[in-house]
Every structure is written in structure tokens, then in C-alpha cells.
Motif scaffolding. Structure first.
Motif, PDB file in Angstrom:
ATOM      1  N   ASN A 189       0.859  -1.192   0.000  1.00 23.75           N
ATOM      2  CA  ASN A 189       0.000   0.000   0.000  1.00 23.75           C
ATOM      3  C   ASN A 189       0.892   1.238   0.000  1.00 23.75           C
ATOM      4  N   LYS A 190       0.516   2.212  -0.792  1.00 25.42           N
ATOM      5  CA  LYS A 190       1.383   3.389  -0.941  1.00 25.42           C
ATOM      6  C   LYS A 190       1.557   4.168   0.351  1.00 25.42           C
ATOM      7  N   ILE A 191       0.640   3.981   1.314  1.00 25.05           N
ATOM      8  CA  ILE A 191       0.771   4.712   2.579  1.00 25.05           C
ATOM      9  C   ILE A 191       1.643   3.946   3.581  1.00 25.05           C
ATOM     10  N   ASN A 192       2.083   2.750   3.196  1.00 26.73           N
ATOM     11  CA  ASN A 192       2.956   1.993   4.088  1.00 26.73           C
ATOM     12  C   ASN A 192       4.294   2.690   4.262  1.00 26.73           C
ATOM     13  N   LYS A 193       4.878   2.536   5.423  1.00 22.67           N
ATOM     14  CA  LYS A 193       6.176   3.138   5.693  1.00 22.67           C
ATOM     15  C   LYS A 193       7.299   2.236   5.188  1.00 22.67           C
ATOM     16  N   MET A 194       8.371   2.858   4.734  1.00 21.39           N
ATOM     17  CA  MET A 194       9.546   2.124   4.267  1.00 21.39           C
ATOM     18  C   MET A 194      10.361   1.687   5.480  1.00 21.39           C
ATOM     19  N   LYS A 195      10.441   0.384   5.700  1.00 20.17           N
ATOM     20  CA  LYS A 195      11.138  -0.136   6.858  1.00 20.17           C
ATOM     21  C   LYS A 195      12.651  -0.004   6.692  1.00 20.17           C
ATOM     22  N   THR A 196      13.313   0.196   7.802  1.00 15.02           N
ATOM     23  CA  THR A 196      14.760   0.394   7.796  1.00 15.02           C
ATOM     24  C   THR A 196      15.484  -0.835   7.256  1.00 15.02           C
ATOM     25  N   GLY A 197      16.372  -0.624   6.280  1.00 14.92           N
ATOM     26  CA  GLY A 197      17.175  -1.693   5.725  1.00 14.92           C
ATOM     27  C   GLY A 197      16.449  -2.595   4.747  1.00 14.92           C
ATOM     28  N   LYS A 198      15.213  -2.271   4.398  1.00 18.51           N
ATOM     29  CA  LYS A 198      14.403  -3.085   3.486  1.00 18.51           C
ATOM     30  C   LYS A 198      14.335  -2.400   2.123  1.00 18.51           C
ATOM     31  N   GLY A 199      14.378  -3.186   1.063  1.00 20.17           N
ATOM     32  CA  GLY A 199      14.317  -2.640  -0.282  1.00 20.17           C
ATOM     33  C   GLY A 199      12.914  -2.692  -0.859  1.00 20.17           C
ATOM     34  N   TYR A 200      12.642  -1.750  -1.770  1.00 20.61           N
ATOM     35  CA  TYR A 200      11.334  -1.657  -2.423  1.00 20.61           C
ATOM     36  C   TYR A 200      11.530  -1.361  -3.902  1.00 20.61           C
ATOM     37  N   ALA A 201      10.684  -1.975  -4.735  1.00 20.84           N
ATOM     38  CA  ALA A 201      10.670  -1.675  -6.163  1.00 20.84           C
ATOM     39  C   ALA A 201       9.497  -0.745  -6.432  1.00 20.84           C
ATOM     40  N   ILE A 202       9.786   0.438  -6.953  1.00 17.62           N
ATOM     41  CA  ILE A 202       8.744   1.446  -7.200  1.00 17.62           C
ATOM     42  C   ILE A 202       8.793   1.841  -8.669  1.00 17.62           C
ATOM     43  N   ARG A 203       7.644   1.783  -9.321  1.00 13.75           N
ATOM     44  CA  ARG A 203       7.603   2.134 -10.731  1.00 13.75           C
ATOM     45  C   ARG A 203       7.653   3.644 -10.901  1.00 13.75           C
ATOM     46  N   ALA A 204       8.066   4.088 -12.071  1.00 17.17           N
ATOM     47  CA  ALA A 204       8.170   5.518 -12.378  1.00 17.17           C
ATOM     48  C   ALA A 204       6.788   6.174 -12.328  1.00 17.17           C
ATOM     49  N   PRO A 205       6.730   7.496 -12.214  1.00 19.88           N
ATOM     50  CA  PRO A 205       5.438   8.185 -12.185  1.00 19.88           C
ATOM     51  C   PRO A 205       4.604   7.890 -13.430  1.00 19.88           C
ATOM     52  N   GLN A 206       3.293   7.840 -13.237  1.00 19.65           N
ATOM     53  CA  GLN A 206       2.382   7.563 -14.345  1.00 19.65           C
ATOM     54  C   GLN A 206       2.425   8.665 -15.393  1.00 19.65           C
ATOM     55  N   THR A 207       2.888   9.845 -15.027  1.00 23.15           N
ATOM     56  CA  THR A 207       2.986  10.969 -15.966  1.00 23.15           C
ATOM     57  C   THR A 207       4.174  10.841 -16.902  1.00 23.15           C
ATOM     58  N   TYR A 208       5.075   9.888 -16.638  1.00 21.63           N
ATOM     59  CA  TYR A 208       6.254   9.754 -17.488  1.00 21.63           C
ATOM     60  C   TYR A 208       5.893   9.133 -18.835  1.00 21.63           C
ATOM     61  N   ASP A 209       6.700   9.457 -19.833  1.00 19.85           N
ATOM     62  CA  ASP A 209       6.456   8.983 -21.192  1.00 19.85           C
ATOM     63  C   ASP A 209       6.768   7.492 -21.303  1.00 19.85           C
ATOM     64  N   ILE A 210       6.121   6.823 -22.266  1.00 16.00           N
ATOM     65  CA  ILE A 210       6.328   5.392 -22.466  1.00 16.00           C
ATOM     66  C   ILE A 210       7.641   5.111 -23.190  1.00 16.00           C
ATOM     67  N   THR A 211       8.060   6.024 -24.054  1.00 15.55           N
ATOM     68  CA  THR A 211       9.237   5.755 -24.893  1.00 15.55           C
ATOM     69  C   THR A 211      10.456   6.592 -24.530  1.00 15.55           C
ATOM     70  N   ASN A 212      10.252   7.837 -24.106  1.00 18.62           N
ATOM     71  CA  ASN A 212      11.391   8.717 -23.820  1.00 18.62           C
ATOM     72  C   ASN A 212      11.739   8.663 -22.338  1.00 18.62           C
ATOM     73  N   ALA A 213      12.966   8.272 -22.042  1.00 14.80           N
ATOM     74  CA  ALA A 213      13.409   8.101 -20.665  1.00 14.80           C
ATOM     75  C   ALA A 213      13.859   9.430 -20.063  1.00 14.80           C
ATOM     76  N   VAL A 214      13.472   9.657 -18.804  1.00 14.87           N
ATOM     77  CA  VAL A 214      13.828  10.874 -18.076  1.00 14.87           C
ATOM     78  C   VAL A 214      14.238  10.478 -16.665  1.00 14.87           C
ATOM     79  N   ALA A 215      15.260  11.115 -16.138  1.00 18.26           N
ATOM     80  CA  ALA A 215      15.689  10.849 -14.766  1.00 18.26           C
ATOM     81  C   ALA A 215      14.604  11.270 -13.788  1.00 18.26           C
ATOM     82  N   TYR A 216      14.448  10.505 -12.714  1.00 21.05           N
ATOM     83  CA  TYR A 216      13.445  10.845 -11.703  1.00 21.05           C
ATOM     84  C   TYR A 216      14.121  11.336 -10.432  1.00 21.05           C
ATOM     85  N   PRO A 217      13.749  12.539  -9.929  1.00 23.59           N
ATOM     86  CA  PRO A 217      14.315  13.050  -8.680  1.00 23.59           C
ATOM     87  C   PRO A 217      13.445  12.658  -7.485  1.00 23.59           C
TER      88      PRO A 217
END
Length: 579
Positions: A189-217
């Protein structure tokens, strides 16, 4: 005594005396002898508080900070002090101050960080702390990803205490936050807290383009993690995403050393290399092959662009780790300040070129259509020719289009670390190609003793010997897996069939005039067991402690026998012979 008179007499003998309890100010001193005669007053001596120094926007009140001084930031107008590396005993940001640590700058603080105002760390900067103390107040820590598209994932970990997943990427779709439970991926759930020392895979923002890659801050806001920390509990034999919990890089070697009873010696990075493509059958964008870069004591394998993981896990990054099969029940992955390193330790990129003080080479297997696999072969004085999980990494063989590896017995390695280099060494190479066609093997990078030694690729199929230091080797192949075609060696001599078999697995079992002969070229033989095809035990010898064993006068009829050989390094192989 001027400024603040001190009326209590100080007595003492000798050539010096210590006067304590003086307030800050200007003083002169008079010494009176036993006869009551005073000396002339000294010149003015300024007593200041050397335990701290304050930045007022123009300079330091009591000199440049060092490990003995508390750093106090009172103002950053007109200038900030955080444009170069600083060392301090403690750090305090005063109320109302908004201070920014420039990119590639490291703050090294012995004790606590207190932020009553705001402290912002730009991408590639670092906060290192020495003592196991609690920080007070939040920081903002920025990280910028490599270019990503809408359907691309980044493996994150939080350097501050438990921000929400949503705060890291607010415009990611609600069901695109994931963790790895040890047996599979889990929707968070997006409201879950990121636990210390645990990794998470998060997809890029939905507003990003499908073909043109842009760095995410991304920005992590919270109290900076510090000191001795526990990650999540892990179960034996499973994989997990473990994350760097600090606002600085950590050293992989120290991380693995401190977790050696829990973790195997190879970690895997998500490489940000290949993009997902649209699958017409499923109607989804999917990764067509796993895209991990492995790293252990031998080094790391890289990407087509020549980017190699180095000996660090940068801040904000998580990696895939394997828990040992014999890990104690209730084990946790641990972290401590001794693992932490700053920008000089390469916190400035997700991946950096590796060290150049070892005898190693990276071999690429590729074609013109974008197929790419890399294997690393290294030689180390402290390694052996047997399997060691901190020097060797067995290929996962999950790339959809190809695999490429060195061979030792029945093991296929994407990273292989061997004992000290000798030019008589020979190493079998294997590959798998999904599509027939033309492929190239290239020595992409060479270090150490190999710089002054030729590197030959022998093609057993075409009976060719090619020097990879002169140019890459291009060949054609059918689709399939091939483990007996190529050999790496360092002298220009063609190997015979028997030589190749001995090189491939290190063990030869032969029979002549009813004498079974067992030879090992890599390790001493530990145990030998002989069975018939029904499983009946016919012969057993333990603790052979040598590289050669001859079995004479075996009581057996004419039949097929199975000879099981166990080497000192634990490697096992079973050979069929006709007796």
C-alpha cells in the motif's frame, strides 16, 4: 586581570600551571612569588570557547571545524559552508535556517545531527556519522535515478526513518509499489512506511512517457538513520531486497563480512539497463530478461555501455541478496556505521568502474541485435579453484536470449574467482543462444597480470586459436547451449580431447585392464564410492588425500558402474564406466 577579574588565588609550583573556570574574554596574568613580589602583567590573552564554531554566513567564529568542534549554522546568507567536505564533532542547524549540502560533498560528524531548521542534501552528497547516537529533526535527502520510462522500476531504500512509499514517488500508480517477501513479490500500500534496511521496487510516475526516458528526482524526508540498525527478519535459503539505510554509501565488503553468517557472498544490482517492452499476448509492458548485475569479492559484471557495479551500495539503493541455507532461525540483516563511506568512496553514482589492482578480465558475449551477457574471470592469491560464494557467482540463466559463463565441473559461473594466476591455466567457456546467427566474444576489460599476457580463445569446433587482446572473435552458431566449444588459455597450444575433458571438470575416471584410475587436476580427492546401476555399494575409500587413486581387483562382473568422486572443496561428480 582584565575583563572579568578572578579574585580566587591560584597556587602551584613548577614552570607551568593550569587555570580552569575562566569565562570567555580578554585576560592579563600576574605571577607573585613567595616573597609577595608581583611580576609585570602579561600581554592580553584571549580566552575563547574552542569546543564549537559558528557559521554566520560569512565565516567561522572560532576557526574551521574539525573533529573536536561542534558545528553551529546560524545563517547561510550570503554564503553556505557546505560547498566542500566538512568534519565536526556535532552539527546543529538553527531555527529558520535552510542549509543545503552541495552535490558530491561529504559531512563527517562524530556525534548527533540536530536540525531545528532545514538541512537539504543534494544528489550524490553524503552524511557520515561515527558514534551510535540518536539524531534530532528531519533532513531532506535527494537522489536522482538513471533515465526511466513510465513502466520502469527503481529499487529504492530509505536513508531516513520510515517515510511513506508514496512520499518517494507520489505519482506512481497505487498498485506499483512492491517489496520482496523472500518467496515472491508483494504489493505494498502506498501509505505503508519504508522499513529500515528493506528494499522496495517502485515504478516511475504515471505521468512519465512510455518511450522517452527521463531521470526521476526522489526526495526522502525524515530523521537521518544512524548507528547500529537491524533490517527485516530473513529465512534460510531465500532471496531478499536489502537496502542501504544511511544517507551515505556503504562498503559491500564490510556489509557482507558483518553478515557472513546470514548472507552468501554475492549480491545483485538492478542495472537500469534494458527497458520493458509491450507483450501483445498479455497486453502489458514486461521485462524480457532479468537485468541484474552481480558483485562479490572478485568484482562485478556490467552493462553493454561498460558500466560496472563497484564495491559500494549507494544511498537510497537496494540490492538482491541470498540468505545462506544454514542461516540461524530468526536471523536479521544488520547495518552499522563502520560500513559507511562518503563521496570519496563513490556515493556519486548508482554504479562506478571497479578497482584496478587485481588480475581480472571481463568477457562480453553479444550480437548486433542487442543480445548481451558478460562474465568475469579473476585470479586472487587468497582464493582457491573450488567454489567459494564470496568469489564465485553461479549464473541464474534467466536472460531470455542468452547466457555466457565459465565452467568448473558441473557449475556455470557468471563470476569466477580462481587461485593465483598461472599462464598454464585453461578455463572452459559455455554459452546459450536462443537464436542462431553471428555472435562476438570480446575482452571488454583487462587488469593486473593479464595486461602483459596474451589471452587466447580456442574454438574447438573450427580448430582455431584467436588472441582476444588483438581483436574480438566473431563466429556463427545454431540455437542451443554449447559447453564444449570454447576455452580460454594463455599459451598458444591446441588442447586435445582428453585435455579438454580434464579442464572442463577437473576429474577423469578411466579404466584399463580392470584397473579403475581416478585423477583430479584441480583439488585433492577426498572420497571415492563405486556402485552398480542398482545402487549396490561395491567399493568405498575415504580420506584419499591425493590427486590420484587406482582401484585394483574390484570384485564385479562385466557391467556399467557408477564412480562417485568427492574433492576436498566439496565438489562432487559421478562418472559412468564399463567394467
Amino acid at each position: 586581570i582584565s575583563s572579568t577579574p578572578v579574585t580566587t588565588p591560584r597556587t602551584g609550583t613548577g614552570t607551568s600551571a593550569t587555570i580552569s573556570g575562566l569565562a570567555m574574554g580578554d585576560y592579563t596574568f600576574v605571577v607573585t612569588n613567595e616573597g609577595g613580589c608581583p611580576s609585570s602583567a602579561t600581554g592580553t590573552v584571549t580566552i575563547s570557547d574552542a569546543s564549537s564554531t559558528t557559521w554566520d554566513g560569512n565565516g567561522w567564529s572560532h576557526g574551521t571545524p574539525d573533529a573536536t568542534k561542534n558545528i553551529i549554522i546560524d545563517s547561510v546568507t550570503p554564503d553556505s559552508p557546505f560547498t566542500a567536505d566538512l568534519v565536526g564533532c556535532a552539527l546543529t542547524i538553527k531555527t529558520g535556517v535552510v542549509a543545503t549540502v552541495s552535490s558530491e560533498v561529504t559531512l563527517t560528524i562524530t556525534n548527533a545531527v540536530t536540525t531545528n531548521g532545514q538541512l537539504i542534501f543534494e544528489d550524490k552528497s553524503s552524511l557520515i556519522q561515527i558514534n551510535n547516537v540518536q539524531n534530532t529533526g528531519s533532513i531532506s535527502y535527494k537522489r536522482i535515478t538513471p533515465p526511466v520510462r513510465r513502466y520502469d522500476f527503481t529499487y529504492w531504500s530509505s536513508p531516513v526513518f520510515e517515510p511513506t512509499l508514496e512520499s518517494v514517488s507520489p505519482l506512481t500508480l497505487i498498485d506499483k509499489y512492491h517489496s520482496y517477501t523472500g518467496t515472491g513479490w508483494f504489493y505494498e500500500n502506498k501509505i505503508n512506511k519504508m522499513k529500515t534496511g528493506k528494499g522496495y521496487a517502485i515504478r516511475a510516475p504515471q505521468t512519465y512517457d512510455i518511450t522517452n526516458a527521463v531521470a526521476y528526482p526522489a526526495t526522502f524526508v525524515g530523521v537521518p538513520n544512524n548507528g547500529d540498525l537491524d533490517g527485516e527478519s530473513v529465512a534460510a535459503g531465500n532471496y531478499y531486497l536489502a537496502g542501504n539505510p544511511y544517507p551515505s554509501a556503504i562498503n559491500i565488503g564490510k556489509f557482507l563480512q558483518d553478515n557472513s553468517n546470514v548472507l552468501e557472498g554475492t549480491i545483485e544490482f538492478w542495472s537500469h539497463n534494458q527497458y520493458p517492452v509491450f507483450n501483445v499476448a498479455t497486453g502489458k509492458y514486461e521485462y524480457q530478461s532479468t537485468d541484474y548485475l552481480a558483485y562479490n569479492t572478485s568484482g562485478g559484471i556490467g552493462t553493454p555501455g561498460g558500466t560496472y557495479p563497484d564495491a559500494v551500495i549507494t544511498s537510497g539503493q537496494s540490492v538482491l541478496v541470498k540468505v545462506r541455507d544454514n542461516a540461524p532461525v530468526g536471523s536479521k540483516i544488520i547495518f552499522n556505521n563502520d560500513m559507511r563511506i562518503g563521496v570519496g568512496g563513490k556515493n556519486n553514482q548508482f554504479f562506478k568502474p571497479g578497482m584496478a589492482d587485481k588480475t581480472r578480465m571481463w568477457l562480453n558475449f553479444a550480437n548486433d541485435n542487442g543480445v548481451f551477457k558478460q562474465t568475469l574471470l579473476g585470479y586472487f592469491d587468497e582464493a582457491t579453484n573450488g567454489y567459494e560464494d564470496n568469489y564465485d557467482a553461479i549464473t541464474s540463466d534467466q536472460n531470455a536470449y542468452a547466457d555466457f559463463y565459465t565452467i568448473n565441473g558441473e557449475d556455470h559461473f557468471t563470476i569466477q574467482g580462481k587461485a593465483s594466476f598461472e599462464d598454464k591455466d585453461v578455463v572452459p567457456l559455455g554459452y546459450r543462444a536462443k537464436m542462431e546467427g553471428s555472435y562476438t566474444i570480446k575482452a571488454a576489460r583487462i587488469e593486473g597480470l593479464l595486461l602483459s599476457n596474451d589471452i587466447y580463445l580456442e574454438d574447438k569446433t573450427l580448430n582455431k586459436i584467436h588472441n582476444l587482446k588483438e581483436e574480438p572473435y566473431t563466429f556463427t552458431t545454431k540455437a542451443g547451449a554449447f559447453n564444449e566449444r570454447f576455452i580460454i588459455k594463455y599459451t598458444n597450444k591446441t588442447l586435445g580431447i582428453d585435455d579438454f575433458e580434464k579442464t572442463q571438470n577437473g576429474v577423469i575416471v578411466s579404466i584399463k585392464e580392470k584397473v579403475i584410475k581416478i585423477e583430479s587436476s584441480l583439488q585433492n580427492i577426498k572420497d571415492v564410492v563405486v556402485y552398480d546401476v542398482s545402487g549396490k555399494l561395491l567399493y568405498q575409500k575415504n580420506k584419499v588425500d591425493g590427486t590420484l587413486l587406482a582401484i585394483e581387483k574390484l570384485q564385479s562382473s562385466n557391467q556399467v558402474l557408477l564412480v562417485k568422486v568427492i574433492l576436498d572443496n566439496g565438489y562432487e561428480t559421478t562418472k559412468k564406466i564399463i567394467f
